[in-house]
Design an enzyme around this catalytic site. Structure first.
Site: not given
Ligand SMILES: [Zn+2]
Length: 433
Positions: A82, A146
């Site tokens: 992401d 994340e």
């Molecule tokens: Zn990162």
């Protein structure tokens, strides 16, 4: 296809898949498409990944490449898929077009961290073509979410599928391994051996609700505002941890900067583009980021709340809360929400030697030094499995590039040569690990 063209092509493909993570599953997108792309590359390299989905579309992948000696502890190599959102209006190029211009590959995720994802995919593809077997088990993880803390990615993987990481003792991922140029023949490569802890905590003030026209001496908004202002204006005490001390001693000597460990901020200020990275790691910090109070212009609410983004040094979690309590007094409620611990490991051992050797082989002017990241990564979750985590996603950078500003920044881009360099270093490192 040669390896350098390959890594650029893969990184470009990944940048063109918009995987913006807004922090809200309703509006985040693209992770499944990116994971499908990665799975296809892995399959072509003879590796079958396990697919893990926490919610539809929030896809992570884990795969194991058996090593020559599987009795040794495995090495985890992790990267997230992401990215943080990008506003095209602010950029010089389309952030999701993967444009190559002026020696750079541009796009959201170019350094955070589709560059590393592409390096990993390039290296394992190359191994497959050669029939190469690494010295120990390599476990690959490509994660979702994340950028919003890993709830739908690494955190869930660790909770649900710890079995996939069985026997893994060490890990590499972001944010480290990038260069800082001291001179033509000396470049420091910052290896991340520590991370600050984080807690986006809430504070709440209570008071007596009432009419806005009356005399009122128990106003929750006033009490909250005072606490927020105290926090925002406060400087927590200076603490030099072992990682930061080693970093400062090595770098200041090389740079000819005078270092006073009782007042290291003078020396840190002279470190150019990395001053702000290192400056954030010598004290706990607490920054107010949100305010919530009231529902009507002439009503004094009974409660007012704020979010404080707190970052703590290794070993200072408890002390920090004491400091915060003292700062805001006994009447403000502190609500800690899912605090994530600080990490710190030592800068030594075979794995660190392998990093240094791989860097030196590709850049004779390389010197690896340890540093602490003021932010958090998926390493926080993998550390829960007892894995010793490092930030090592190697990149050689031009001397004048303000690298840290590119993370989540406008016009994020990675030097094409740096990407190729990183792939060669990663390959050498993994063969020597
Ligand atoms: Zn990162």
């Amino acid at each position: 296809m040669n390896d350098s063209a390959e890594v650029v092509g893969i990184c470009r493909d990944l940048l063109r898949i918009d995987t913006s993570n807004t922090g809200d599953p309703q509006t985040s997108k693209g992770e499944r498409a990116a994971a499908e792309y990665v799975a296809e590359k892995l399959s072509a390299a003879g590796i079958e990944p396990v697919v893990h989905e926490t919610l539809p579309g929030r896809t992570s992948l884990v795969a194991r490449i058996p090593g020559a000696d599987s009795s040794r502890g495995g090495l985890l190599v992790h990267g997230h898929l992401d990215v943080v959102p990008a506003d095209p209006a602010e950029w010089s190029v389309d952030p999701f077009a993967g444009e190559i211009r002026d020696g750079y590959l541009w796009g959201r995720g170019a350094v955070d961290m589709k560059d590393f994802d592409a390096m990993v995919l390039t290296v394992v593809s190359q191994w497959h073509r050669e029939g190469y077997v690494p010295p120990r088990d390599i476990v690959l993880a490509f994660t979702a979410d994340e950028e919003a803390g890993g709830k739908y990615g690494a955190k869930a993987l660790v909770a649900d599928r710890a079995d996939l990481f069985e026997g893994v003792t060490e890990a590499i991922g972001e944010v480290g391994g990038y260069s800082f140029t001291v001179s033509n023949d000396l470049r420091l490569y910052l290896i991340e051996t520590a991370q600050k802890g984080m807690d986006w905590l809430r504070i709440h003030a209570k008071g007596r609700p009432g009419h806005g026209s009356m005399v009122h001496d128990d106003n929750a908004v006033t009490a909250l505002a005072e606490a927020v202002a105290r926090i925002g204006n406060h400087k927590f005490p200076l603490t030099v941890t072992p990682t930061v001390r080693t970093f400062l001693e090595q770098t200041t000597e090389l740079l000819g900067v005078e270092l006073d460990l009782d007042d290291p901020e003078k020396a840190i200020a002279k470190l150019g583009p990395i001053a702000n990275i290192i400056g954030a790691t010598v004290r706990n910090t607490a920054n107010p980021t949100r305010l919530d109070a009231g529902y009507k212009d002439n009503v004094i609410p009974g409660r007012a709340s704020a979010t404080i983004d707190c970052r703590t040094l290794p070993g200072q979690h408890e002390l920090f809360y004491e400091q915060l309590r003292e700062l805001i007094g006994p009447d403000i409620e502190i609500e800690s929400r899912d605090p994530q611990p600080a990490l710190e490991t030592t800068f030594d051992g075979d794995l660190v030697d392998a990093m240094s050797a791989a860097l030196k082989a590709e850049d004779p002017g390389a010197l690896a030094v340890p540093y602490m990241l003021s932010a958090g990564t998926d390493a926080k979750h993998f550390h829960q499995l007892g894995i010793r985590c490092f930030g090592f996603a190697p990149l050689k950078l031009p001397a004048d590039l303000n690298f840290s500003a590119l993370f989540h920044g406008i016009d994020e881009r990675v030097p094409v040569e740096g990407l190729e360099f990183g792939t060669r270093v990663l390959d050498r490192f993994l063969r020597g690990c």
